[in-house]
Write an enzyme that holds these catalytic residues in place. Structure first.
Site, short mmCIF file in Angstrom:
data_model
loop_
_atom_site.label_atom_id
_atom_site.label_comp_id
_atom_site.label_asym_id
_atom_site.label_seq_id
_atom_site.Cartn_x
_atom_site.Cartn_y
_atom_site.Cartn_z
N GLN A 111 41.91 37.50 42.20
CA GLN A 111 42.88 38.67 41.40
C GLN A 111 43.45 39.58 42.53
OE1 GLN A 111 41.29 39.97 37.50
NE2 GLN A 111 39.44 39.28 38.57
N ASP A 114 45.15 41.98 48.25
CA ASP A 114 44.84 42.39 49.91
C ASP A 114 44.73 41.26 50.93
OD1 ASP A 114 41.35 42.85 48.83
OD2 ASP A 114 42.22 41.24 49.66
N HIS A 129 47.15 37.06 41.03
CA HIS A 129 48.27 38.31 40.96
C HIS A 129 49.07 38.29 41.95
CE1 HIS A 129 44.80 39.56 38.04
NE2 HIS A 129 45.65 38.80 37.29
N CYS A 158 66.87 43.65 50.32
CA CYS A 158 67.01 42.36 50.78
C CYS A 158 67.94 42.18 52.14
CB CYS A 158 67.60 41.54 49.86
SG CYS A 158 67.89 39.92 50.08
N CYS A 161 71.05 40.16 50.53
CA CYS A 161 72.10 40.67 49.69
C CYS A 161 72.10 42.13 49.23
CB CYS A 161 72.00 39.93 48.09
SG CYS A 161 70.35 40.37 47.41
N GLY A 198 32.68 40.75 41.55
CA GLY A 198 33.52 42.10 41.76
C GLY A 198 34.56 42.24 40.69
N ASN A 224 27.78 41.88 40.48
CA ASN A 224 28.38 42.89 40.01
C ASN A 224 27.17 44.07 40.42
OD1 ASN A 224 29.81 45.21 39.12
ND2 ASN A 224 31.33 43.81 38.03
N ALA A 242 28.50 42.66 46.33
CA ALA A 242 28.69 40.92 47.03
C ALA A 242 28.62 40.84 48.54
CB ALA A 242 30.43 41.03 46.61
C1 BV8 Z 1 49.84 39.15 30.71
C2 BV8 Z 1 48.30 43.07 40.81
C3 BV8 Z 1 51.27 38.23 29.29
C4 BV8 Z 1 49.02 44.11 40.94
C5 BV8 Z 1 46.95 43.33 38.73
C6 BV8 Z 1 44.43 44.01 25.29
C7 BV8 Z 1 43.49 43.15 25.49
C8 BV8 Z 1 43.68 42.12 26.33
C9 BV8 Z 1 44.55 42.01 27.25
C10 BV8 Z 1 45.78 42.94 27.08
C11 BV8 Z 1 45.54 44.14 26.42
N1 BV8 Z 1 46.76 44.91 26.47
C12 BV8 Z 1 47.41 44.43 27.52
C13 BV8 Z 1 46.81 43.13 27.99
C14 BV8 Z 1 47.30 42.09 29.02
C15 BV8 Z 1 46.99 42.83 30.41
C16 BV8 Z 1 45.71 43.07 30.50
O1 BV8 Z 1 44.81 42.21 30.58
N2 BV8 Z 1 45.29 44.57 30.64
C17 BV8 Z 1 44.03 45.01 30.63
C18 BV8 Z 1 44.02 46.38 31.36
C19 BV8 Z 1 43.55 45.31 29.41
N3 BV8 Z 1 47.29 41.57 31.41
C20 BV8 Z 1 48.48 41.43 31.87
O2 BV8 Z 1 49.36 42.22 31.58
C21 BV8 Z 1 48.51 40.13 32.57
N4 BV8 Z 1 49.77 39.59 32.12
O3 BV8 Z 1 49.00 39.20 30.10
O4 BV8 Z 1 51.21 38.60 30.38
C22 BV8 Z 1 52.61 37.65 29.13
C23 BV8 Z 1 52.76 36.38 28.81
C24 BV8 Z 1 54.06 35.72 28.74
C25 BV8 Z 1 55.33 36.89 28.99
C26 BV8 Z 1 54.97 38.11 29.09
C27 BV8 Z 1 53.79 38.64 29.40
C28 BV8 Z 1 48.88 40.52 33.93
C29 BV8 Z 1 47.47 41.25 34.50
C30 BV8 Z 1 47.95 41.43 36.21
C31 BV8 Z 1 48.01 42.72 36.41
N5 BV8 Z 1 48.05 42.75 37.93
N6 BV8 Z 1 47.13 43.30 40.26
C32 BV8 Z 1 48.38 45.15 41.86
O5 BV8 Z 1 47.33 44.95 42.38
O6 BV8 Z 1 49.03 45.96 42.43
S1 BV8 Z 1 45.71 43.35 37.94
C33 BV8 Z 1 44.51 44.35 39.05
O7 BV8 Z 1 43.25 44.30 38.13
C34 BV8 Z 1 44.04 43.91 40.22
O8 BV8 Z 1 44.55 42.20 40.24
C35 BV8 Z 1 42.47 43.74 39.99
O9 BV8 Z 1 42.18 42.62 40.69
C36 BV8 Z 1 42.63 43.18 38.58
C37 BV8 Z 1 41.33 43.33 37.92
O10 BV8 Z 1 40.51 44.36 38.03
P1 BV8 Z 1 39.22 44.31 39.00
O11 BV8 Z 1 39.62 43.08 40.23
O12 BV8 Z 1 38.20 43.83 37.90
O13 BV8 Z 1 38.94 45.56 39.44
P2 BV8 Z 1 38.16 46.66 38.41
O14 BV8 Z 1 38.38 47.99 39.54
O15 BV8 Z 1 38.50 46.73 37.10
O16 BV8 Z 1 36.52 46.14 38.52
C38 BV8 Z 1 35.90 46.25 39.97
C39 BV8 Z 1 34.64 45.62 39.68
O17 BV8 Z 1 33.92 45.55 40.90
C40 BV8 Z 1 34.00 46.60 38.89
O18 BV8 Z 1 33.22 45.88 37.80
C41 BV8 Z 1 32.60 47.11 39.79
O19 BV8 Z 1 31.52 47.52 39.06
C42 BV8 Z 1 32.49 46.18 40.98
N7 BV8 Z 1 32.19 46.37 42.28
C43 BV8 Z 1 32.22 47.64 42.81
N8 BV8 Z 1 31.81 47.51 43.99
C44 BV8 Z 1 31.40 46.15 44.12
C45 BV8 Z 1 31.81 45.41 42.99
N9 BV8 Z 1 31.30 44.14 42.74
C46 BV8 Z 1 30.59 43.67 43.77
N10 BV8 Z 1 30.32 44.21 44.94
C47 BV8 Z 1 30.86 45.23 45.26
N11 BV8 Z 1 30.47 45.89 46.21
#
Ligand code: BV8
Length: 257
Positions: A111, A114, A129, A158, A161, A198, A224, A242
Site C-alpha cells: 500500500q 515510498d 496505491h 507537464c 502541454c 505494518g 504489528n 517488522a
Molecule cells: C476506493 C496513497 C472506491 C496516497 C492511500 C468506510 C468503510 C470502508 C471503506 C471506506 C469507507 N469510507 C471510505 C472508504 C473507502 C476508502 C477507505 O478505505 N477509507 C478508510 C480510511 C476507511 N478507500 C478508498 O477511498 C480507496 N478507493 O475505495 O475507491 C471507488 C470505486 C470505484 C469508483 C470510485 C471509487 C482508495 C484508498 C487508497 C488511498 N491512498 N495512499 C498517499 O499515500 O499519499 S491509503 C494510505 O493508507 C497509504 O497507502 C497507507 O499505506 C494506507 C493504509 O494505511 P496503513 O498503511 O495501514 O498505515 P496506518 O498508519 O493506518 O497503519 C500503520 C500500521 O503499522 C499501524 O497498525 C501500526 O500499529 C503499525 N506499525 C507501526 N510501526 C510498525 C508497525 N508495524 C510493524 N512494524 C513497525 N515498526
C-alpha cells in the site's frame, strides 16, 4: 518493551511455527502498509506523528483537496519526498527482497508509495496505491518518473502541454487500478501463507486481501505492534516491529536449510 520469559517463549514458539509453515510453502504473499517503513523513519498515517502541519492524510490525499489547492497538496508530497529521499530500507524490507528469490512463487503487494521495497532489492512489486516518485499529467494521463527533490516548480506542470502534474498515487475516493487489484486478489486467494505487515487493516479494498487469503484456506500471519481488525482472523499475530520480527523468522527459516 521487555517481554517476560513466558511471553518470550510464546513469541519464540510462534516464530518457529511460522518458519515451519514457510519451510513447507511454495506460494507466499505479503501485504505491507506504512508500518514496515516506520523503522526507516517515515511516519505512519495513523500514528502519533501522522500529521503534517494541522492536516491528516485523509484531508490531503483526495482529488477534492488537489482541485481546491494543488500547491498545498504538492507541498505535502514534496515534504514526504524529502523524508523518503533521506531514509534507507530497513531489515524488514531486506528480508522480503530475499524471500522474493527464495520462494518459488512470492508476491509482494504494498500500500506504500515510498519506493523502499524497490530500493531494498524487491523487483516484482504490486504498488496498489501508486508511487510518489511518479507523476501523471492531468490532461494527457501520461505517467513519468521524477526523482527530483525538492521539486523545482510547485505545483509541477507537464513538460509537453503545461497542464498540472499530479502524484501518480491513488487518493481516497479514487478507484485502484483494476488489473493490479484483480492480480492482488488472485495472488492472495491462491497463496498458502499470507503476511499482513505494518498495516492497520482499515483502508479498503487492500484490507480485504488478507480476508480473501483466509477464506481460501491460507494461513494468515499478522506482524504489528498493535492489534487491528484483522487480528481475530489471523492464524498468528506477532506483536512487534517488522524490522525485528521478519529477520527472526528468516533466521529460523534458514536454520532448517
Ligand atoms: C476506493 C496513497 C472506491 C496516497 C492511500 C468506510 C468503510 C470502508 C471503506 C471506506 C469507507 N469510507 C471510505 C472508504 C473507502 C476508502 C477507505 O478505505 N477509507 C478508510 C480510511 C476507511 N478507500 C478508498 O477511498 C480507496 N478507493 O475505495 O475507491 C471507488 C470505486 C470505484 C469508483 C470510485 C471509487 C482508495 C484508498 C487508497 C488511498 N491512498 N495512499 C498517499 O499515500 O499519499 S491509503 C494510505 O493508507 C497509504 O497507502 C497507507 O499505506 C494506507 C493504509 O494505511 P496503513 O498503511 O495501514 O498505515 P496506518 O498508519 O493506518 O497503519 C500503520 C500500521 O503499522 C499501524 O497498525 C501500526 O500499529 C503499525 N506499525 C507501526 N510501526 C510498525 C508497525 N508495524 C510493524 N512494524 C513497525 N515498526
Amino acid at each position: 518493551m521487555l517481554l517476560s520469559l513466558e511471553e518470550l517463549t510464546m513469541e519464540e514458539h510462534d516464530l518457529k511455527a511460522v518458519a515451519g509453515l514457510l519451510r513447507r510453502a511454495k506460494r507466499v504473499a505479503v501485504l505491507t502498509g506504512s508500518g514496515i517503513s516506520a523503522e526507516s523513519g517515515i511516519p505512519t498515517f495513523r500514528g502519533k506523528d501522522g500529521l503534517w502541519r494541522q492536516f491528516r492524510a485523509e484531508d490531503l490525499a483526495t482529488p477534492e483537496a488537489f482541485e481546491r489547492d494543488p500547491a498545498l497538496v504538492w507541498e505535502w508530497y514534496n515534504w514526504r519526498r524529502g523524508l523518503m529521499s533521506k531514509v534507507e530500507p530497513n531489515p524488514g524490507h531486506k528480508v522480503l527482497a530475499r524471500w522474493e528469490r527464495h520462494f518459488s512463487q512470492f508476491a509482494l503487494i504494498t500500500q506504500n508509495i515510498d519506493g523502499l521495497h524497490r530500493r531494498a532489492g524487491s523487483e516484482n512489486i504490486l504498488e496498489l496505491h501508486g508511487n510518489i516518485w511518479k507523476l501523471r499529467c492531468t490532461k494527457e494521463d501520461t505517467v513519468m518518473d521524477n526523482f527530483e527533490y525538492p521539486l523545482s516548480e510547485i505545483p509541477p506542470r507537464c513538460p509537453s502541454c503545461r497542464a498540472l502534474l499530479r502524484p501518480h498515487v491513488v487518493w481516497f475516493g479514487e478507484p485502484l487500478d483494476s488489473t493490479n487489484l484483480n492480480k492482488a486478489f488472485l495472488l492472495s486467494s491462491t497463496c498458502e501463507v499470507l503476511f499482513s505487515v505494518g498495516t492497520s487493516a482499515l483502508v479498503h479494498p487492500a484490507a480485504s486481501l488478507p480476508l480473501a487469503a483466509a477464506e481460501s484456506g491460507a494461513k494468515v500471519v499478522e506482524i504489528n505492534p498493535d492489534s487491528t481488525p484483522l487480528t481475530s482472523y489471523a492464524d498468528f499475530s506477532l506483536r512487534g516491529k517488522a524490522g525485528e520480527i521478519l529477520p527472526l523468522i528468516d533466521q529460523y527459516l534458514m536454520m532448517a536449510h
